[in-house]
Structure formats: structure tokens, C-alpha cells
Scaffold this motif. Structure first.
Motif: not given
Length: 236
Positions: A21, A23-24, A36, A98-99, A121-122, A213
Motif C-alpha cells: 500500500y 499512501r498519498g 488508514t 492512492y494519489s 486510485q486518483s 477520495p
């Protein structure tokens, strides 16, 4: 480096896929916190050993935030560490970014790591566009951490998958909202066009009125992720 390991309750004589994973955010913003970890616990409950890093310079980690620079080594080293866990099936791994973590996930593939399945994602695909479309506060953050794009264009290109989309080496699911005010959906669509041209395996899901998000689509996008991982892990 400070990081987290979230694993299923029952690990005795088991071998689970590794889920990386990313993180953004930057620095303290977007740092992995209790909320999270609750989300990552959801994936552990589904049978994944989840590993995540705060990246260098963040959350007690040594070093300095580089936002897609040398901090990619923190992810690469984390993966090597995770694969050595005795209850991890080192032949099965997936990634979720993410991001800013989407950018980190693309960079991981750029560095030769292959996954059974990847979800972004995004995610940032073009740092020049990201800089241009953000407000003065984020522009200042990027100038401080990465440098001015006019002065250091190579730093921005090296972080932007649209300049090296041939390096995407794993089945890729892209999730994006069409009302994302942080990472505009046209960033994803630039990459999708290139993936089409290169014959890469991917799926693109655009959520109507979805924010950064994808707040209103929590159940839907997690169902997409779950299915994407399961389908591709089953192909082994």
C-alpha cells in the motif's frame, strides 16, 4: 524507515499474498494514521499481508521527503522485506496506491517490480499537469520538495508515468472521479490512451461526481479492487 505491517489473525502454516500500500500526501499530510490502518485491516481480513511505509522524512522516518525521488527505495526495500516473511507467498503480490501513492506505484513498476495486479486510485500520472492545476499552496510545496518545473523538468518527467508508460508491466486498474479537484481525471485518461496504444492490460473506471477520495463510492470502488486482485491472483 517507519512503516506498518497489517496481517490476518491466523498466520500459522499459511502463505498469503503480499499487498503493498502506497499512501498519498506529502510530509505529515496524508500520513498513515489510525483511520488508514483500519482500512488496511479490511484487506488483511480478506487474506492479504499488507505492508506500507510513511516514506523517508515522515512520521519518525529518517531522511527528507522527496515526493517520488529517492524515497522510491523505501518502497522497494519494504517489498523485499515483506516477501521474506514466512507467512507470505513470495510469488503473489499486488499493489494499491492512492494519489501521490499512485505515482509511487508507477515508479515501483518503473524500477522493475512486477505485480499480479495493481490498483491506482486518483493517482498522479503527469507532474507538470499536477503542478499547473493546483493552487499556490501546493505549488509552493512542490517547488520546495521537487523544485520548479521550469528549472528542473527532468525531475518532473522522471515522476510522470505518461513519459515512460512502457514501464507499466502489471495488470492495472485505474479508479478516478470526474470531480477530482486535486488530480484531474484527464491525467488518468492520458495514461489510458497510451496503455491502449501499447496493448497493456488495464481497466479504467470513472465515477460520476466522484471527488479525490471517491467518498460517495467507498463500497463500489473497494468491490472493484477486490475483484481485480482475486481475478488476477487466480490466474497463477
Amino acid at each position: 524507515m517507519k512503516g506498518f505491517l497489517v496481517q490476518p489473525k491466523d498466520i500459522a502454516d499459511k502463505h498469503y499474498p503480499l499487498l503493498v500500500y502506497n499512501r498519498g500526501g506529502n510530509r505529515e499530510h496524508g500520513m498513515i494514521r489510525a483511520k488508514t490502518l483500519q482500512y488496511l485491516s479490511y484487506w488483511a481480513s480478506k487474506g492479504y499481508v499488507v505492508v506500507a511505509t510513511q516514506y523517508r522524512g515522515n512520521g519518525g522516518s529518517e531522511g527528507t521527503e522527496t515526493y517520488g525521488g529517492k524515497d522510491i527505495d523505501d518502497v522497494l526495500n519494504l517489498i523485499k522485506w515483506g516477501e521474506q516473511l514466512p507467512y507470505v507467498n513470495h510469488q503473489q503480490k499486488v499493489a494499491l496506491g492512492y494519489s501521490r501513492g499512485g505515482m509511487m506505484t508507477y515508479l515501483t513498476m518503473k524500477n522493475g517490480v512486477k505485480f499480479d495486479a495493481v490498483v491506482v486510485q486518483s493517482g498522479i500520472t503527469d507532474m507538470f499537469q499536477f503542478y499547473d492545476q493546483r493552487g499556490p499552496e501546493m505549488k509552493q510545496v512542490l517547488r520546495t520538495i521537487v523544485g520548479d518545473p521550469a528549472q528542473y523538468p527532468e525531475r518532473y518527467k522522471s515522476r510522470s508515468v505518461v513519459y515512460w508508460s512502457d514501464k507499466v508491466n502489471s495488470p492495472l486498474l485505474i479508479l478516478q472521479g470526474d470531480h477530482d479537484r486535486k488530480v484531474h481525471h484527464t491525467q488518468a485518461e492520458k495514461l489510458v490512451k497510451q496503455l491502449d496504444e501499447r496493448g497493456k492490460e488495464y481497466k479504467y473506471v470513472l465515477y460520476k461526481n466522484g471527488d479525490h477520495p471517491l467518498t460517495a463510492y467507498y463500497d463500489q470502488y473497494n468491490a472493484e479492487i477486490d475483484k481485480w486482485f482475486k481475478v488476477h491472483l487466480a490466474k497463477q
